[in-house]
Design a protein around this motif. Structure first.
Motif, PDB file in Angstrom:
ATOM      1  N   PHE A 236      60.364  69.838 -37.513  1.00  0.00           N
ATOM      2  CA  PHE A 236      61.307  70.187 -36.437  1.00  0.00           C
ATOM      3  C   PHE A 236      62.713  69.676 -36.749  1.00  0.00           C
ATOM      4  O   PHE A 236      63.699  70.366 -36.484  1.00  0.00           O
ATOM      5  CB  PHE A 236      60.820  69.613 -35.116  1.00  0.00           C
ATOM      6  CG  PHE A 236      61.763  69.872 -33.966  1.00  0.00           C
ATOM      7  CD1 PHE A 236      61.778  71.099 -33.329  1.00  0.00           C
ATOM      8  CD2 PHE A 236      62.652  68.888 -33.538  1.00  0.00           C
ATOM      9  CE1 PHE A 236      62.652  71.355 -32.289  1.00  0.00           C
ATOM     10  CE2 PHE A 236      63.533  69.129 -32.503  1.00  0.00           C
ATOM     11  CZ  PHE A 236      63.537  70.366 -31.870  1.00  0.00           C
ATOM     12  N   VAL A 237      62.818  68.472 -37.300  1.00  0.00           N
ATOM     13  CA  VAL A 237      64.132  67.919 -37.635  1.00  0.00           C
ATOM     14  C   VAL A 237      64.805  68.772 -38.704  1.00  0.00           C
ATOM     15  O   VAL A 237      66.013  69.058 -38.639  1.00  0.00           O
ATOM     16  CB  VAL A 237      64.001  66.452 -38.089  1.00  0.00           C
ATOM     17  CG1 VAL A 237      65.299  65.950 -38.696  1.00  0.00           C
ATOM     18  CG2 VAL A 237      63.612  65.568 -36.910  1.00  0.00           C
ATOM     19  N   ILE A 238      64.039  69.196 -39.713  1.00  0.00           N
ATOM     20  CA  ILE A 238      64.602  70.058 -40.754  1.00  0.00           C
ATOM     21  C   ILE A 238      65.129  71.361 -40.147  1.00  0.00           C
ATOM     22  O   ILE A 238      66.241  71.813 -40.465  1.00  0.00           O
ATOM     23  CB  ILE A 238      63.550  70.343 -41.837  1.00  0.00           C
ATOM     24  CG1 ILE A 238      63.202  69.062 -42.602  1.00  0.00           C
ATOM     25  CG2 ILE A 238      64.049  71.412 -42.799  1.00  0.00           C
ATOM     26  CD1 ILE A 238      62.073  69.237 -43.580  1.00  0.00           C
ATOM     27  N   TYR A 239      64.340  71.959 -39.264  1.00  0.00           N
ATOM     28  CA  TYR A 239      64.774  73.212 -38.632  1.00  0.00           C
ATOM     29  C   TYR A 239      66.001  72.994 -37.745  1.00  0.00           C
ATOM     30  O   TYR A 239      66.943  73.796 -37.765  1.00  0.00           O
ATOM     31  CB  TYR A 239      63.625  73.797 -37.805  1.00  0.00           C
ATOM     32  CG  TYR A 239      64.018  75.027 -37.023  1.00  0.00           C
ATOM     33  CD1 TYR A 239      64.111  76.270 -37.638  1.00  0.00           C
ATOM     34  CD2 TYR A 239      64.307  74.928 -35.662  1.00  0.00           C
ATOM     35  CE1 TYR A 239      64.475  77.395 -36.925  1.00  0.00           C
ATOM     36  CE2 TYR A 239      64.683  76.050 -34.935  1.00  0.00           C
ATOM     37  CZ  TYR A 239      64.769  77.279 -35.570  1.00  0.00           C
ATOM     38  OH  TYR A 239      65.143  78.398 -34.859  1.00  0.00           O
ATOM     39  N   ALA A 240      65.995  71.891 -36.977  1.00  0.00           N
ATOM     40  CA  ALA A 240      67.118  71.624 -36.079  1.00  0.00           C
ATOM     41  C   ALA A 240      68.404  71.378 -36.850  1.00  0.00           C
ATOM     42  O   ALA A 240      69.483  71.840 -36.460  1.00  0.00           O
ATOM     43  CB  ALA A 240      66.793  70.434 -35.179  1.00  0.00           C
ATOM     44  N   VAL A 241      68.302  70.648 -37.954  1.00  0.00           N
ATOM     45  CA  VAL A 241      69.496  70.365 -38.762  1.00  0.00           C
ATOM     46  C   VAL A 241      69.987  71.639 -39.461  1.00  0.00           C
ATOM     47  O   VAL A 241      71.198  71.890 -39.553  1.00  0.00           O
ATOM     48  CB  VAL A 241      69.184  69.256 -39.783  1.00  0.00           C
ATOM     49  CG1 VAL A 241      70.329  69.109 -40.783  1.00  0.00           C
ATOM     50  CG2 VAL A 241      68.945  67.933 -39.070  1.00  0.00           C
ATOM     51  N   ALA A 242      69.050  72.464 -39.935  1.00  0.00           N
ATOM     52  CA  ALA A 242      69.438  73.679 -40.655  1.00  0.00           C
ATOM     53  C   ALA A 242      70.088  74.716 -39.732  1.00  0.00           C
ATOM     54  O   ALA A 242      70.903  75.531 -40.182  1.00  0.00           O
ATOM     55  CB  ALA A 242      68.227  74.284 -41.351  1.00  0.00           C
ATOM     56  N   THR A 243      69.730  74.690 -38.451  1.00  0.00           N
ATOM     57  CA  THR A 243      70.259  75.688 -37.504  1.00  0.00           C
ATOM     58  C   THR A 243      71.179  75.058 -36.472  1.00  0.00           C
ATOM     59  O   THR A 243      71.331  75.609 -35.368  1.00  0.00           O
ATOM     60  CB  THR A 243      69.091  76.398 -36.802  1.00  0.00           C
ATOM     61  OG1 THR A 243      68.313  75.422 -36.075  1.00  0.00           O
ATOM     62  CG2 THR A 243      68.205  77.108 -37.798  1.00  0.00           C
ATOM     63  N   ILE A 244      71.782  73.920 -36.811  1.00  0.00           N
ATOM     64  CA  ILE A 244      72.628  73.243 -35.827  1.00  0.00           C
ATOM     65  C   ILE A 244      73.867  74.055 -35.484  1.00  0.00           C
ATOM     66  O   ILE A 244      74.389  73.979 -34.356  1.00  0.00           O
ATOM     67  CB  ILE A 244      73.015  71.836 -36.360  1.00  0.00           C
ATOM     68  CG1 ILE A 244      73.668  71.015 -35.250  1.00  0.00           C
ATOM     69  CG2 ILE A 244      73.924  71.948 -37.569  1.00  0.00           C
ATOM     70  CD1 ILE A 244      73.903  69.570 -35.634  1.00  0.00           C
ATOM     71  N   ASP A 245      74.359  74.873 -36.398  1.00  0.00           N
ATOM     72  CA  ASP A 245      75.546  75.685 -36.125  1.00  0.00           C
ATOM     73  C   ASP A 245      75.232  76.912 -35.273  1.00  0.00           C
ATOM     74  O   ASP A 245      76.149  77.556 -34.758  1.00  0.00           O
ATOM     75  CB  ASP A 245      76.181  76.139 -37.441  1.00  0.00           C
ATOM     76  CG  ASP A 245      76.699  74.964 -38.265  1.00  0.00           C
ATOM     77  OD1 ASP A 245      77.076  73.944 -37.640  1.00  0.00           O
ATOM     78  OD2 ASP A 245      76.702  75.066 -39.510  1.00  0.00           O
TER      79      ASP A 245
END
Length: 334
Positions: A236-245
């Protein structure tokens, strides 16, 4: 909206259930490894006690978040302290778990120099280090976290530190780095066990080496559970960081699904901080027996059988000798 309601239920009931199950167990875990002398002989006891203190603090902070008066949005001071304390204690708990995995690797090593790293002297020296380093590293959370008006949302006040905190401090210190260390030392420990039939070969195997063998099994199972519980949060952290923009372009349904996955992964991660005692109880017969005897002695639930902590050998020997003397006396009298 059903997903949003489920997320709210998980957010409310998850901390209550985890705290009710995990906090008393963590306190009992720390008490046992401090009070029982045979447990204190293992270097891992220091790491387990430190981890237990951090586990109780984490579960308490998570529980307080469901109360509006003690949540991060209650005041500016609460925002700063809670974010700092949660970040620091999670890092401390994972650090002690990594130290336990390191100790088991050193304990099972065939190299004498590496085995010397598994000692109470080294454990006493390393015990305060996670508290000191994690506190210093997370001090910026006290400075750059505050309530953002007008919605009073607890977030970063500095854009540069926001990227450092969301991309480096939180994911690496609390998720990815501990996960890598646990996997690495877990695999190395398993490799050592395959080549060694006994832990710390000695001329006469003592009860300490038997206890160390069971400690290794307990810590390996705990490491395995921690890896499985950390993976959902890591993904989830990887996904959240990758789609933060892309967060500003999400619809309400997408935000509800993200909240559901966020709360669910947090609840799964909290299992790490509530399961140590139960893992030890299920994986070690000696730990179960010692806990049973200790609790009976403390709460006066039965006769004082403290000698059974020595695996019952001494009591059986004395009983056999007394019976032999009685039979001899009867024979002589007849």
């Amino acid at each position: 909206m059903l997903v949003f309601e489920i997320a709210l239920q998980i957010r409310f009931w998850g901390p209550i259930v985890v705290f009710s199950i995990g906090a008393p167990a963590a306190c009992l875990n720390a008490l046992l490894f401090v009070a029982i002398k045979s447990f204190r002989r293992s270097p891992s006891a220091y790491y387990i006690v430190g981890q237990s203190f951090a586990d109780v603090t984490i579960l308490l902070i998570v529980l307080l978040q469901i109360v509006p008066a003690t949540s991060v949005s209650a005041s500016s001071i609460a925002c700063k302290l809670i974010i700092f304390s949660l970040q620091m204690t999670i890092s401390v708990a994972m650090s002690f778990l990594c130290l336990s995995a390191f100790d088991r690797w050193a304990c099972t090593s065939q190299t004498a120099g590496i085995r010397q790293l598994s000692s109470t002297y080294v454990a006493r020296f390393l015990f305060p280090i996670p508290f000191i380093i994690c506190s210093l590293v997370n001090i910026p959370f006290l400075v750059y976290c505050d309530l953002i008006p007008p919605i009073n949302f607890c977030w970063f006040t500095n854009d540069l530190f926001m990227r450092i905190g969301t991309l480096v401090l939180f994911p690496i210190l609390t998720v990815f780095l501990p996960l890598i260390v646990l996997i690495m030392f877990g695999l190395l420990t398993c490799r050592n066990i395959r080549f060694v039939t006994r832990i710390r070969r000695q001329a006469n195997q003592t009860r300490l080496s038997t206890w160390e063998h069971q400690m290794t099994r307990m810590m390996l199972i705990q490491t395995l559970l921690c890896i499985f519980c950390s993976f959902p949060r890591a993904i989830f952290v990887i996904y959240a960081v990758a789609t933060i923009d892309q967060s500003a372009d999400r619809s309400s349904d997408q935000l509800s699904i993200l909240d559901f996955v966020d709360y669910l992964s947090q609840s799964v991660l909290c299992i790490n901080f509530a399961s140590s005692f139960y893992i030890f109880l299920l994986s070690s017969p000696r730990f179960r027996q010692t806990v049973q005897v200790y609790l009976k002695h403390q709460f006066r639930l039965g006769p004082n059988h403290l000698e059974t902590m020595n695996m019952g050998t001494r009591g059986q020997t004395l009983a056999g000798r007394q019976m032999a003397r009685e039979i001899t006396q009867r024979t002589v009298q007849s």
